[in-house]
Design an enzyme around this catalytic site. Sequence first.
Site, PDB file in Angstrom:
ATOM      1  CG  HIS A  43      -4.620  -7.166   1.056  1.00 54.38           C
ATOM      2  ND1 HIS A  43      -4.641  -6.319  -0.025  1.00 54.38           N
ATOM      3  CD2 HIS A  43      -3.529  -6.841   1.784  1.00 54.38           C
ATOM      4  CE1 HIS A  43      -3.597  -5.498   0.044  1.00 54.38           C
ATOM      5  NE2 HIS A  43      -2.901  -5.796   1.128  1.00 54.38           N
ATOM      6  CB  SER A  67      -0.874   0.065   1.252  1.00 59.84           C
ATOM      7  OG  SER A  67      -1.794  -0.969   1.273  1.00 59.84           O
ATOM      8  CE1 TYR A  81      -8.236  -5.205   2.074  1.00 57.38           C
ATOM      9  CE2 TYR A  81      -6.509  -5.917   3.581  1.00 57.38           C
ATOM     10  CZ  TYR A  81      -6.953  -5.092   2.548  1.00 57.38           C
ATOM     11  OH  TYR A  81      -6.101  -4.171   2.010  1.00 57.38           O
ATOM     12  CG  HIS A  88      -2.575  -2.360  -3.328  1.00 61.45           C
ATOM     13  ND1 HIS A  88      -1.624  -3.249  -2.919  1.00 61.45           N
ATOM     14  CD2 HIS A  88      -3.047  -1.776  -2.208  1.00 61.45           C
ATOM     15  CE1 HIS A  88      -1.521  -3.211  -1.605  1.00 61.45           C
ATOM     16  NE2 HIS A  88      -2.386  -2.331  -1.153  1.00 61.45           N
ATOM     17  CG  HIS A 116      -6.779   2.971   2.827  1.00 61.92           C
ATOM     18  ND1 HIS A 116      -5.856   1.959   2.989  1.00 61.92           N
ATOM     19  CD2 HIS A 116      -6.710   3.330   1.519  1.00 61.92           C
ATOM     20  CE1 HIS A 116      -5.277   1.715   1.821  1.00 61.92           C
ATOM     21  NE2 HIS A 116      -5.768   2.532   0.923  1.00 61.92           N
TER      22      HIS A 116
END
Length: 293
Positions: A90, A37, A92, A68, A260
């Site tokens: 990921h 990230s 998630y 990304h 984020h």
Amino acid sequence: MSEANSISYYEQVQEASAYLRSRLGTFKPRVGMVLGSGLGDAAEGVTEPVFIPYADIPHFPQSTVQGHSGRIVAGLMGGSPVLVMQGRVHFYEGYSPQQVTFPLRVLGAMGIGAVVLTNAAGAISEEYKLGDLVMLTDHINMMGWNPVVGPNEPRFAFRRGAGLRFFDMSEPYSPWIRGLAKDIAATEGFDLREGIYMAVSGPSFETPAEIRAFRTLGATLVGMSTVPETIVARHMGMEVLAISCVTNQAAGLSPTPLSHEEVFKTGQLVRSRLRRLLEQLAPGITALLEANL
Ligand code: HPA
């Protein structure tokens, strides 16, 4: 009759690596990198780049997270051939453990002998400052799963002695590459910290009680990636270096809530240091791999 879409995971890895080989011709990197990230800019140091979007590679998972970019950059870094993955997927995001680690399997099938994994992480230790680069010495897998659960596939032994059902994890992060990274940081004049990474599945950030628990367990950093990649890399016999960029203080250590955006912004602050480190790691690791084999 066999159906085209029912090929095995191993065959999918072979198809993806055959595609990449067809795009790269005689170019044969020994070192792979994964940029996490906000850290994708470190690939700007690649000269004579060839860009291969993940979407073009058979079976390759696509990243859905901002920051990304989702492509492979193949070229020279510090004069040595590298395959850089700009962006990862990921757990998630809804990907299975096998999908999350698919790119590492492909790197293994391409003959990559060592990978440098980077990530954004929250600081559990109060010794770290925002923007610090921290080299992992070890990790704790708190994701609740392991990417090599399921039938063992010994054909993933891309190095002699690898591909075992039960394999050693007593030195997950290569001591000789860590030594090299420390020397480079010293020459470059910046601090390369060391730490222990707690891997969680996310996507919710942790609670303050979780962070206190993780500190008690011995972790100094927390993040949502890298550990599954390290596990499959070690299963294949690859050497691993992992570097976290401290993007925020973990939950409960700072007065502001986590976002984020904060993680993404701090990642951009460290890009020049990370880039200088990677540019010297590429030739250094390549030389060490060649000397060791
Ligand atoms: N927690 C989990 N993952 C992270 C964090 C965090 O604080 N920062 C960056 N990735």
